[in-house]
Design a protein around this motif. Structure first.
Motif, PDB file in Angstrom:
ATOM      1  N   THR A   1       0.833  -1.211   0.000  1.00 19.22           N
ATOM      2  CA  THR A   1       0.000   0.000   0.000  1.00 19.22           C
ATOM      3  C   THR A   1       0.862   1.254   0.000  1.00 19.22           C
ATOM      4  N   ARG A   2       1.898   1.269   0.822  1.00 18.05           N
ATOM      5  CA  ARG A   2       2.773   2.438   0.922  1.00 18.05           C
ATOM      6  C   ARG A   2       3.537   2.702  -0.372  1.00 18.05           C
ATOM      7  N   SER A   3       3.736   1.672  -1.172  1.00 22.17           N
ATOM      8  CA  SER A   3       4.475   1.867  -2.422  1.00 22.17           C
ATOM      9  C   SER A   3       3.655   2.618  -3.473  1.00 22.17           C
ATOM     10  N   VAL A   4       2.338   2.657  -3.314  1.00 24.15           N
ATOM     11  CA  VAL A   4       1.474   3.302  -4.300  1.00 24.15           C
ATOM     12  C   VAL A   4       1.417   4.805  -4.040  1.00 24.15           C
ATOM     13  N   ALA A   5       1.929   5.587  -4.996  1.00 22.04           N
ATOM     14  CA  ALA A   5       1.902   7.044  -4.875  1.00 22.04           C
ATOM     15  C   ALA A   5       0.755   7.648  -5.687  1.00 22.04           C
ATOM     16  N   TYR A   6       0.344   6.941  -6.730  1.00 18.27           N
ATOM     17  CA  TYR A   6      -0.720   7.440  -7.606  1.00 18.27           C
ATOM     18  C   TYR A   6      -1.336   6.237  -8.301  1.00 18.27           C
ATOM     19  N   THR A   7      -2.651   6.238  -8.431  1.00 15.02           N
ATOM     20  CA  THR A   7      -3.340   5.220  -9.221  1.00 15.02           C
ATOM     21  C   THR A   7      -4.648   5.798  -9.738  1.00 15.02           C
ATOM     22  N   ALA A   8      -4.935   5.533 -11.018  1.00 14.36           N
ATOM     23  CA  ALA A   8      -6.183   5.981 -11.619  1.00 14.36           C
ATOM     24  C   ALA A   8      -6.520   5.068 -12.791  1.00 14.36           C
ATOM     25  N   HIS A   9      -7.797   4.784 -12.937  1.00 13.51           N
ATOM     26  CA  HIS A   9      -8.289   3.945 -14.025  1.00 13.51           C
ATOM     27  C   HIS A   9      -8.861   4.865 -15.100  1.00 13.51           C
ATOM     28  N   HIS A  10      -8.459   4.642 -16.346  1.00  9.58           N
ATOM     29  CA  HIS A  10      -8.875   5.512 -17.456  1.00  9.58           C
ATOM     30  C   HIS A  10      -9.386   4.696 -18.629  1.00  9.58           C
ATOM     31  N   PRO A  11     -10.414   5.215 -19.314  1.00 11.45           N
ATOM     32  CA  PRO A  11     -10.810   4.586 -20.577  1.00 11.45           C
ATOM     33  C   PRO A  11      -9.780   4.926 -21.655  1.00 11.45           C
ATOM     34  N   VAL A  12      -9.553   3.986 -22.543  1.00 18.23           N
ATOM     35  CA  VAL A  12      -8.721   4.190 -23.728  1.00 18.23           C
ATOM     36  C   VAL A  12      -9.497   3.576 -24.892  1.00 18.23           C
ATOM     37  N   PRO A  13      -9.146   3.888 -26.131  1.00 16.79           N
ATOM     38  CA  PRO A  13      -9.891   3.314 -27.264  1.00 16.79           C
ATOM     39  C   PRO A  13      -9.931   1.779 -27.184  1.00 16.79           C
ATOM     40  N   GLY A  14     -11.134   1.229 -27.166  1.00 17.80           N
ATOM     41  CA  GLY A  14     -11.288  -0.228 -27.148  1.00 17.80           C
ATOM     42  C   GLY A  14     -11.151  -0.874 -25.791  1.00 17.80           C
ATOM     43  N   GLY A  15     -11.068  -0.090 -24.724  1.00 19.13           N
ATOM     44  CA  GLY A  15     -10.925  -0.700 -23.397  1.00 19.13           C
ATOM     45  C   GLY A  15     -10.587   0.313 -22.326  1.00 19.13           C
ATOM     46  N   ALA A  16      -9.735  -0.099 -21.408  1.00 19.44           N
ATOM     47  CA  ALA A  16      -9.347   0.776 -20.300  1.00 19.44           C
ATOM     48  C   ALA A  16      -8.050   0.255 -19.687  1.00 19.44           C
ATOM     49  N   GLY A  17      -7.472   1.079 -18.822  1.00 15.72           N
ATOM     50  CA  GLY A  17      -6.241   0.665 -18.156  1.00 15.72           C
ATOM     51  C   GLY A  17      -6.023   1.445 -16.881  1.00 15.72           C
ATOM     52  N   ARG A  18      -5.219   0.873 -16.006  1.00 15.09           N
ATOM     53  CA  ARG A  18      -4.866   1.511 -14.741  1.00 15.09           C
ATOM     54  C   ARG A  18      -3.449   2.042 -14.834  1.00 15.09           C
ATOM     55  N   ILE A  19      -3.327   3.341 -14.559  1.00 13.18           N
ATOM     56  CA  ILE A  19      -2.020   3.988 -14.499  1.00 13.18           C
ATOM     57  C   ILE A  19      -1.636   4.072 -13.037  1.00 13.18           C
ATOM     58  N   ALA A  20      -0.412   3.676 -12.740  1.00  9.82           N
ATOM     59  CA  ALA A  20       0.052   3.713 -11.351  1.00  9.82           C
ATOM     60  C   ALA A  20       1.467   4.245 -11.299  1.00  9.82           C
ATOM     61  N   ALA A  21       1.754   4.970 -10.229  1.00  9.46           N
ATOM     62  CA  ALA A  21       3.115   5.402  -9.920  1.00  9.46           C
ATOM     63  C   ALA A  21       3.447   4.752  -8.585  1.00  9.46           C
ATOM     64  N   ARG A  22       4.567   4.063  -8.543  1.00  5.89           N
ATOM     65  CA  ARG A  22       4.935   3.321  -7.336  1.00  5.89           C
ATOM     66  C   ARG A  22       6.290   3.794  -6.830  1.00  5.89           C
ATOM     67  N   ARG A  23       6.407   3.853  -5.509  1.00  5.18           N
ATOM     68  CA  ARG A  23       7.693   4.126  -4.869  1.00  5.18           C
ATOM     69  C   ARG A  23       8.497   2.827  -4.875  1.00  5.18           C
TER      70      ARG A  23
END
Length: 178
Positions: free
Chosen positions: A112-134
């Motif tokens: 949990t502490r390693s996660v600095a940023y996370t967001a789920h976004h739609p992209v053409p034909g689907g979606a994905g999760r963008i994450a920034a980790r320490r």
């Protein structure tokens, strides 16, 4: 165990090859027959039975504690993009821990502490999760994208949109004084 008793130290025979700056935080013996061995949580990551290397906390996509079993889903790097890595789920690994001690707590807290940023976004034909980790012991953040199943990850439009989304997230999370 009593209120102030501690688990005995990790026996040298099962101690993983720790780095010079690495220290053991918690450990537990797995007793599921096939994956028998020792799980060791350190300040730098998680050592699992049958692996000759540790998983960095930032390399664990998901960890679930059932009260008896710890299930860990590591990330599998697929491709390196400009400023981020595309990853997918490796098969989940489950370990029965009869005397878990502090290991499940340490795993949850460190992942949990390693996660600095996370967001789920739609992209053409689907979606994905963008994450920034320490990354333990490293300055800065490691950026990853994990596409939802069925998303055409090799499609040019998907990659262009993902590149834009990651760039926007990096700008939004940059320290104001830099």
């Amino acid at each position: 165990m009593g209120l102030f008793s501690r688990k005995p130290k990790l026996p040298p025979a099962v101690r993983p090859p720790l780095a010079a700056d690495e220290r053991v935080l918690a450990w537990a013996t797995a007793g599921n027959g096939e994956g028998d061995g020792v799980l060791v949580a350190s300040n730098l990551g998680l050592w699992l039975p049958g692996r000759g290397h540790r998983l960095g906390w930032h390399d664990i996509l998901k960890a679930v504690w059932s009260g008896r079993e710890l299930t860990v889903t590591p990330a599998e790097p697929l491709t390196e993009r400009d400023g981020y890595q595309v990853v997918a789920d490796c098969p989940a690994e489950t370990y029965l821990l009869l005397d878990p001690g502090d290991l499940p707590h340490q795993v949850r807290a460190r992942v949990t502490r390693s996660v600095a940023y996370t967001a789920h976004h739609p992209v053409p034909g689907g979606a994905g999760r963008i994450a920034a980790r320490r990354v333990a012991g490293v300055d800065g953040l490691a950026w990853t994208v994990r596409f939802d199943p069925g998303t055409p990850a090799d499609d040019d439009a998907v990659l262009a949109e993902t590149d834009r989304l990651v760039a926007d997230a990096r700008v939004a999370t940059a320290p104001a004084d830099v």
